[in-house]
Every structure is written in C-alpha cells, then in structure tokens.
Write an enzyme that holds these catalytic residues in place. Structure first.
Site, PDB file in Angstrom:
ATOM      1  N   GLY A 243       0.841  -1.200   0.000  1.00  0.00           N
ATOM      2  CA  GLY A 243       0.000   0.000   0.000  1.00  0.00           C
ATOM      3  C   GLY A 243       0.870   1.240   0.000  1.00  0.00           C
ATOM      4  O   GLY A 243       2.057   1.169   0.326  1.00  0.00           O
TER       5      GLY A 243
ATOM      6  N   CYS B 127       5.034  -6.264   1.637  1.00  0.00           N
ATOM      7  CA  CYS B 127       5.399  -4.847   1.690  1.00  0.00           C
ATOM      8  C   CYS B 127       4.683  -4.130   2.847  1.00  0.00           C
ATOM      9  O   CYS B 127       4.959  -4.423   4.000  1.00  0.00           O
ATOM     10  CB  CYS B 127       5.128  -4.197   0.328  1.00  0.00           C
ATOM     11  N   TYR B 128       3.732  -3.244   2.570  1.00  0.00           N
ATOM     12  CA  TYR B 128       2.983  -2.606   3.655  1.00  0.00           C
ATOM     13  C   TYR B 128       2.360  -3.683   4.542  1.00  0.00           C
ATOM     14  O   TYR B 128       2.278  -3.527   5.775  1.00  0.00           O
ATOM     15  CB  TYR B 128       1.882  -1.711   3.063  1.00  0.00           C
TER      16      TYR B 128
ATOM     17  N   HIS C 218       7.850  -7.772  -3.566  1.00  0.00           N
ATOM     18  CA  HIS C 218       6.566  -8.152  -4.176  1.00  0.00           C
ATOM     19  C   HIS C 218       6.676  -9.449  -4.986  1.00  0.00           C
ATOM     20  O   HIS C 218       7.137  -9.420  -6.130  1.00  0.00           O
ATOM     21  CB  HIS C 218       6.081  -7.029  -5.098  1.00  0.00           C
TER      22      HIS C 218
ATOM     23  N   GLU D  11       4.341 -11.021  -6.390  1.00  0.00           N
ATOM     24  CA  GLU D  11       3.327 -11.052  -7.450  1.00  0.00           C
ATOM     25  C   GLU D  11       3.809 -10.409  -8.750  1.00  0.00           C
ATOM     26  O   GLU D  11       3.196 -10.557  -9.805  1.00  0.00           O
ATOM     27  CB  GLU D  11       2.031 -10.367  -6.969  1.00  0.00           C
TER      28      GLU D  11
ATOM     29  N   ASP E 191     -17.683  -8.922 -23.622  1.00  0.00           N
ATOM     30  CA  ASP E 191     -18.299  -9.145 -22.309  1.00  0.00           C
ATOM     31  C   ASP E 191     -19.788  -9.446 -22.419  1.00  0.00           C
ATOM     32  O   ASP E 191     -20.283 -10.430 -21.854  1.00  0.00           O
ATOM     33  CB  ASP E 191     -18.078  -7.934 -21.388  1.00  0.00           C
TER      34      ASP E 191
ATOM     35  N   LYS F 298     -10.725  -9.969 -17.410  1.00  0.00           N
ATOM     36  CA  LYS F 298     -10.921  -9.975 -18.867  1.00  0.00           C
ATOM     37  C   LYS F 298     -10.334 -11.228 -19.540  1.00  0.00           C
ATOM     38  O   LYS F 298     -10.977 -11.843 -20.385  1.00  0.00           O
ATOM     39  CB  LYS F 298     -10.252  -8.727 -19.459  1.00  0.00           C
TER      40      LYS F 298
END
Ligand code: XMP
Length: 507
Positions: free
Chosen positions: A52, A79-80, A166, A168, A223, A365
């Site tokens: 964050g 992290c945060y 991180h 990710e 969509d 998506k």
C-alpha cells in the site's frame, strides 16, 4: 462455494496482480477491503495483505482487525502488509536510511516454508521507504537486502509469513515459487477453472431465474457476448437479446453479431436500426463529453423502449467484470478522477425495474476470453481488441456526420487489416479523423483533404499505455493504402504519445 484465499487490499497498484496470480494457480482469490468482516475472513483458507502507498506512522494509515492474527489461517504479508503485521504484533517499523525501488537483490538467510526451493541470491521487486527494524516475538529473519536487513520474516508456528518485496510482480524471479509455497501451506483446494466456472454458473443461473425471462443488450464486445451466451445456455428461449445499431460501429461488426447470435446460436435477437436517430442527435455537437452523454442516453432510451415491447421481463443481463465491481466499491481500489465519462452498451437503465444478472462479475478480462473460447464463440470475437461504447463518434474530432463516419470506418478497416496481417505487437489500434484540412497533391492535382491519425498502443491494462513501435514498412503500407483507397484523405500521421500524458482515444 469454492475454497478461497482473501487478498486484503491496502491500496497497492499490484493488489489485483496478487489475486490474478493465485487464480492462475487454480485457486479462487478475491480482493476485499481491509475492514472485510472477520466472520467472513475466517471462512477463507488463506489471507494475503497487499502492499500500500501509506506509511504506518501517518494519520489514518490503514489497519486490520487484530483478531485476524489469531484465526490460525495462514497469512502472507507483502510490503505494507509485512510492516503492518510487524507493527500490530508489537515489532517496530521505521523509515529506512534509503528507499528501495525496482530490482533489488536479496540474500535468502533461511528458506523456511515460504522461500522453500529458492537459491541464496534472488532478484526481487521492491517499492518501499519504511521497513521493519524489530521483528515481533516468535518471528525469524529469512532474508535481507543491502539497505533492508529484515526483507522477510516468518513465524511458522502461527503460520504468518512476511516479505518486504513483491512476489506477485514478474520481476521477482522466484515470485511464482513463493506464491505456490503459500498456496501449499494453506492446503486450499485448487478448484478454480473456467470449465468449472461455466458449469456451476449455468446451473446457478437456471436455479435463480427459473421460468422468468431475461433481456440483454449486446454491444458487439466480448463481455456482453459471453454473458448472453452463458445465460442462453441456462434458460434458452427465455433470453432475448437486443442490439442497437447506432451506426457508430466498425466495418462488418453488425453483420458479425447477427451471424454469431441469430444464425449460429439461434438466440432471440432483435436488431434495432437506430442509425438515423444517432446521427440526428449528434448534429452540430463538437464537445467530446456532450457526445458521450448524448450517445449513452439515447442508447438507454432506445433499449428501454424496445425492452418494454417484450412484455413481462424480470431480469437484465449485464457483462460486468470483476475489476468494474471493485473500482466502484468503497474501500477496495481507488476512486479515479473522471477523465472521460465512460458509456458501456448495456449500461444499466436506472429507471427500469429489472433484477440484475451479472454472470461474469467474478472474472477478469482474460478469464472472460477463456470462457468465450470454451463456449465456442468465434475467435474474432473472443480475441477482439477493446472498442468504446460511443464507438467511432469519439474517433471523429469535431462534428460527426455520415460522410465522416464512412471515412474513419474505411481507414480503421485498413489499419486493422494491416496490423493483424503483420501480427504487430499492439493491443489496441485505430484511426482518428481530424477536422482540419491540409494541401496535398495526387495525380498532378491539388487536393485539400483531411488527415487520418493512426493510433496504436501496447498496454497490459489500458490504464497506462506506450505508443507501439510499429515498423516503417507497415506504417508506409497503411499510409499508402489509406491515401489511395479513402477518398478525401490526403495525409496520414502517426500518434507517438503514450498514456499518460495522452489517452488512448482522442476524445
Ligand atoms: P482512454 O481513451 O481513456 O481509453 O485511454 C482507455 C480504454 O477505454 C476505452 N474507452 C471506452 N470503453 N466506453 C467503453 O466501454 C467508453 O466510453 C470508453 N471510452 C474509452 C478505450 O477504447 C480504451 O480501450
């Protein structure tokens, strides 16, 4: 209900990425606000605290319900999320002497459970100013970097694992292994697959709707097409689709919709030819926001009128995706400033008394594209590039006329054909028609025509984008074809602006 890992969003630009990586591993993950009720959190198999932008010392810095640490559910703080864990469990967090941004080498001091399988030195992605300077009781230090002595810590007994970097982000080479390790620790079932999703959803839709009727506005995009097809598989003839032909679509799009839905799938489809109405309403309008509002409102009015003709219909099907639901919910994600007022075909007509059915609201998506493929929708629909609700109207700078629509539509078709043929690296590509004119020469005669702007971008999420580095031969071919084949265009320019500061569309 599948087993789930909850990701608490503390506002990092990577929060969505965490959720996606977990899903890619076949596990359902959901992004939730930091104040998500503890009674729900305890139903999860694992909890991840995202990074964050805040510092823990600042006023209003986000916290988490302290009881979360006593649930016995594995926690991964990133992290945060790591700093927060340290802070709330009585460790210490302070501003580091130096901030760390970007690629940073760490030394793995102890692989423990979370860094299992990683070698001694690792390249990771860091983005922090604060750092943990004293670990809470029971934690061991598992990694350090040059400027951050405690770059990772774990308390295996309490199943709490923390990383200052991180995992990710793709730049963290061992990130996938680390998230895999966490998934294994949680013992969560891997039952998140698109095939499963389709069969469960169809069953649920059938149970929910019973013998009621539903209506869906097809926009031409993926969509609404996938949402309609799922609902059709569940309730068949009780679904009616409405396609409003605004006259603002690209070449061949309306025909393709009719072919895909009416002829091939045999879905009840009403095609409303509203071309004249849209052109009339846009007469004399040059302001981009006015254009967008007019198109959005007229679309809804026509949809309302047509759906009333269907008699009693209880449900409105919409192709809302997961990121849409998150951006509009409080606490998770950020409220972005309104740069443009977006209009999506199928946008909810507020006054109509429908119940809302959004079968894709859990999906990203790329997951929708997979579902579309599994439902056997044609490739040119499932891999289609994005197209804005207001259509070609916002690609004509200034007033929209039938003639200008024809020009931009023809130029757009040439650009699309050539870029697709060349398999160029760009995720969105289009033509923009400018209202100015310039002098040219063609066949020994003077011309005074409009320019076409070629716009092509590379982007992961359309929030930011780089102008695509198309090769000169391709640009030359596009330019030659447009000036030869689109009468009235005597100049072609290439837009070399990224986003920011430009946007993808010109209006
Ligand atoms: P901008 O121009 O804001 O566009 O950089 C980002 C992406 O959004 C698309 N776009 C829209 N999509 N309704 C939509 O459904 C809209 O009103 C709209 N305006 C822009 C644009 O094509 C790009 O993919």
């Amino acid at each position: 209900m599948s087993d789930i890992i909850y990701v608490l969003d503390f506002g990092s630009q990577y929060s969505h990425l965490i959720t996606r990586r977990i899903r890619e591993a076949g596990v359902l993950a959901e992004l939730v606000a930091p104040d998500f009720p503890i009674s729900k959190l305890e139903q999860g198999k694992g909890i991840i605290f995202s990074g964050g932008p805040q510092n823990l010392s600042e006023k209003g810095a986000l916290r988490v319900d302290k009881r979360v640490f006593d649930l016995g559910i594995p926690i991964l703080g990133i992290c945060y999320g790591m700093q927060l864990t340290a802070f709330m469990l009585k460790g210490k967090v302070k501003a580091g002497k130096k901030s760390e941004y970007g690629s940073t080498e760490i030394i793995v001091k102890k692989t423990g459970k979370i860094l299992k399988g990683l070698s001694l030195k690792q390249i990771t992605w860091m983005s922090h100013g604060d750092q943990v300077v004293k670990m809470p009781k029971g934690f061991v230090n598992i990694a350090n970097s040059k400027n951050c002595p405690i770059a990772g810590m774990e308390n295996a007994k309490r199943k709490i694992y923390c990383l200052q970097f991180h995992p990710e982000v793709k730049h963290t080479a061992g990130g996938k292994t680390i998230l895999e390790n966490f998934i294994k620790i949680t013992k969560v079932k891997r039952n998140w697959s698109m095939q499963n999703f389709i069969s469960i959803s169809i069953k649920n839709i059938r149970a929910l709707i019973g013998n009621d009727r539903a209506v869906c506005a097809l926009s031409g995009g993926i969509d609404s097409a996938v949402a309609a097809t799922m609902v059709y598989k569940a309730i068949g003839k009780n679904l009616t689709c409405i396609y409003v032909d605004t006259g603002l679509m690209r070449a061949g799009e309306t025909e393709q919709i009719i072919k895909t839905f009416k002829q091939y799938q045999k879905i009840n489809l009403y095609v409303i030819n509203a071309r004249k109405q849209f052109i009339n309403k846009l007469k004399g309008i040059t302001d981009p926001e006015r254009k967008r509002k007019i198109i959005g409102e007229l679309f809804i009015r026509i949809f309302e009128k047509e759906s009333k003709k269907l008699g009693k219909v209880q449900w409105l099907v919409q192709g809302t995706l997961y990121p849409d639901t998150i951006e509009s919910s409080k606490g998770v994600g950020k409220h972005a400033a309104v740069i443009k007022s977006h209009h999506n075909a199928g946008g909810l007509p507020e006054k109509i008394n429908f119940k809302l059915l959004e079968p894709l609201r859990e999906l990203y998506k790329d997951e929708v594209r997979k579902v579309g493929k599994l439902l056997n929708l044609p490739d040119n629909l499932t891999s289609r590039q994005p197209f804005p609700g207001p259509g070609l109207a916002i690609r004509i700078v200034g007033e929209v006329t039938a003639e200008k629509l024809e020009l931009v539509r023809k130029a757009d078709k040439i650009i699309c054909d050539e870029i697709e043929l060349a398999k160029a690296d760009t995720q969105q590509y289009l033509a923009v028609l400018l209202p100015i004119r310039s002098v040219g020469v063609q066949g020994d005669a003077r011309t005074y025509g409009h320019p076409i702007v070629v716009r092509a971008v590379t982007t992961a999420d359309l929030m930011t984008a780089h102008w695509a580095k198309l090769n000169y031969a391709l640009l030359e071919k596009i330019s030659t074809r447009i000036t030869n084949e689109v009468k009235g265009i005597n100049r072609v320019v290439y837009d070399i602006t990224s986003k920011p500061p430009g946007t993808v569309e010109w209006e």
